[in-house]
Design an enzyme around this catalytic site. Structure first.
Site, PDB file in Angstrom:
ATOM      1  CG  HIS A  60      -0.310   0.058   2.538  1.00  0.00           C
ATOM      2  ND1 HIS A  60       0.495  -0.951   3.045  1.00  0.00           N
ATOM      3  CD2 HIS A  60      -0.361   1.002   3.527  1.00  0.00           C
ATOM      4  CE1 HIS A  60       0.906  -0.634   4.262  1.00  0.00           C
ATOM      5  NE2 HIS A  60       0.413   0.549   4.575  1.00  0.00           N
ATOM      6  CG  HIS A  62      -0.029   4.307   4.788  1.00  0.00           C
ATOM      7  ND1 HIS A  62      -0.827   3.578   5.650  1.00  0.00           N
ATOM      8  CD2 HIS A  62      -0.790   5.386   4.403  1.00  0.00           C
ATOM      9  CE1 HIS A  62      -2.003   4.181   5.772  1.00  0.00           C
ATOM     10  NE2 HIS A  62      -1.998   5.272   5.030  1.00  0.00           N
ATOM     11  CG  ASP A  64       5.029   2.636   7.356  1.00  0.00           C
ATOM     12  OD1 ASP A  64       4.156   3.031   6.562  1.00  0.00           O
ATOM     13  OD2 ASP A  64       4.767   1.907   8.340  1.00  0.00           O
ATOM     14  CG  HIS A  65       4.212  -0.401   4.275  1.00  0.00           C
ATOM     15  ND1 HIS A  65       4.267  -1.733   4.613  1.00  0.00           N
ATOM     16  CD2 HIS A  65       3.764   0.250   5.373  1.00  0.00           C
ATOM     17  CE1 HIS A  65       3.845  -1.885   5.859  1.00  0.00           C
ATOM     18  NE2 HIS A  65       3.541  -0.686   6.345  1.00  0.00           N
ATOM     19  CG  HIS A 140      -3.987  -0.243   6.463  1.00  0.00           C
ATOM     20  ND1 HIS A 140      -3.920  -0.161   7.823  1.00  0.00           N
ATOM     21  CD2 HIS A 140      -2.966   0.529   5.981  1.00  0.00           C
ATOM     22  CE1 HIS A 140      -2.909   0.619   8.174  1.00  0.00           C
ATOM     23  NE2 HIS A 140      -2.316   1.058   7.070  1.00  0.00           N
ATOM     24  CG  ASP A 210       0.502  -1.718   7.772  1.00  0.00           C
ATOM     25  OD1 ASP A 210       1.435  -2.481   7.446  1.00  0.00           O
ATOM     26  OD2 ASP A 210       0.693  -0.534   8.063  1.00  0.00           O
ATOM     27  CG  HIS A 268       3.698  -3.020  10.734  1.00  0.00           C
ATOM     28  ND1 HIS A 268       2.765  -2.248  11.389  1.00  0.00           N
ATOM     29  CD2 HIS A 268       4.084  -2.297   9.649  1.00  0.00           C
ATOM     30  CE1 HIS A 268       2.585  -1.113  10.727  1.00  0.00           C
ATOM     31  NE2 HIS A 268       3.382  -1.122   9.659  1.00  0.00           N
TER      32      HIS A 268
END
Length: 301
Positions: A60, A62, A64-65, A140, A210, A268
């Site tokens: 996805h 976001h 941090d990914h 998510h 997530d 995570h």
């Protein structure tokens, strides 16, 4: 099957922890799964050859990914990459990466292929003669997929001590390994099971990060060899899960138990907790086969 954890912490990078990224080696493929900041450094630290990465799977959008992806794409250019790079991720990932390449005048000299995902149903997104990759729809805050990597059943194994008992030309060996019976010149049929053993058992890996607790994905996770499932919170912060779109260690363990997976890998983690063993302790109240991910940790199955 080998899994290298490059980063497994939530939110922002720290001096000693990285956000999500990992490398799966399965049946001679090397797949990069998510690409948070610091991925390039972690790849070098773990001596993973950049040139062998041909497929990147982004869960996805976001930061941090996937905020490490533009840097990796640019580095591949500086390393004179020629092989195509395939990127699988949510709709919008192509616009995000190509805009940065345009503004920095850093267009790649190698083919860059985007496979944008929009479906909320599971779908096959990669397949060859050895491996099949399927999405796992996750719940998510934004559109998000996990990924299921499955080995295909290989050829049966010749039992040469039995094959040599018959006058079988070597040109038939390939079809025998594919499961075919053999007809001798005199018309005798030799059953394939007399000449071969079953192929090696297949392995599978599921990546789920997530996601809120969601039993809809259990059927897709049935009997997987290893499941990586986010466990952002301990039970003391369970009240944050619904709002943030995350899970607790116990919720991850509950999914693993209901899916009858062989091994659960937790990851995570929120950086608010001082000891990762707290996650294992809570998860083991539900499911026994627990592993704790950490940056640089390697799992072999």
């Amino acid at each position: 099957m080998k899994l290298t954890i490059l980063g497994c912490y939530s939110a922002t990078p720290r001096t000693f922890t990285n956000p999500t990224s990992q490398v799966l080696e399965i049946n001679n493929h090397i797949f990069l799964i998510d690409c948070g900041e610091g991925t390039q450094v972690a790849l070098r630290r773990n001596k993973i050859r950049f040139s062998r990465i041909n497929h990147v799977f982004i869960s996805h959008l976001h930061g941090d990914h996937f905020y490490g992806l533009i840097g990796l794409v640019s580095t591949f250019k500086m390393l004179n990459r020629e092989n195509p790079l395939h990127i699988y991720g949510p709709q919008g990932i192509k616009e995000s990466i190509t805009l940065q390449l345009k503004l920095s005048n850093s267009w790649t000299d190698y083919p860059l292929h985007f496979h944008e995902l929009t479906s909320t149903d599971n779908q096959i997104i990669f397949e060859d003669e050895k491996v099949i990759v399927t999405t796992i729809p996750l719940q998510h805050r934004i559109y998000c997929n996990g990924f299921l990597f499955q080995e295909k059943l290989g050829d049966r194994k010749l039992i040469m001590s039995k094959v040599l008992n018959y006058d079988i030309d070597t040109s038939y060996y390939r079809s025998i390994k594919k499961g075919k019976d053999v007809q001798l010149e005199d018309g005798t049929i030799i059953d394939n099971k007399e000449l071969t053993d079953a192929p090696n058992p297949t392995k599978s890996y599921a990546f789920c990060s997530d996601t809120r607790y969601d039993e809809a994905k259990i059927e897709l996770l049935k009997e997987v060899t290893a499941l990586y499932h986010e466990s952002t919170f301990l039970e003391s912060h369970k009240h944050l899960c619904q709002k943030t779109g995350h899970s607790t260690a116990i919720e991850a363990a509950t999914i693993a138990k209901k899916a009858n997976v062989h091994t659960l890998i937790l990851g995570h983690y929120s950086t608010r907790y001082p000891d990762l063993e707290l996650f294992r302790k809570e998860a083991k109240t539900v499911f026994d086969a627990i592993e704790i991910a950490d940056d640089g940790k390697i799992f072999e199955f």
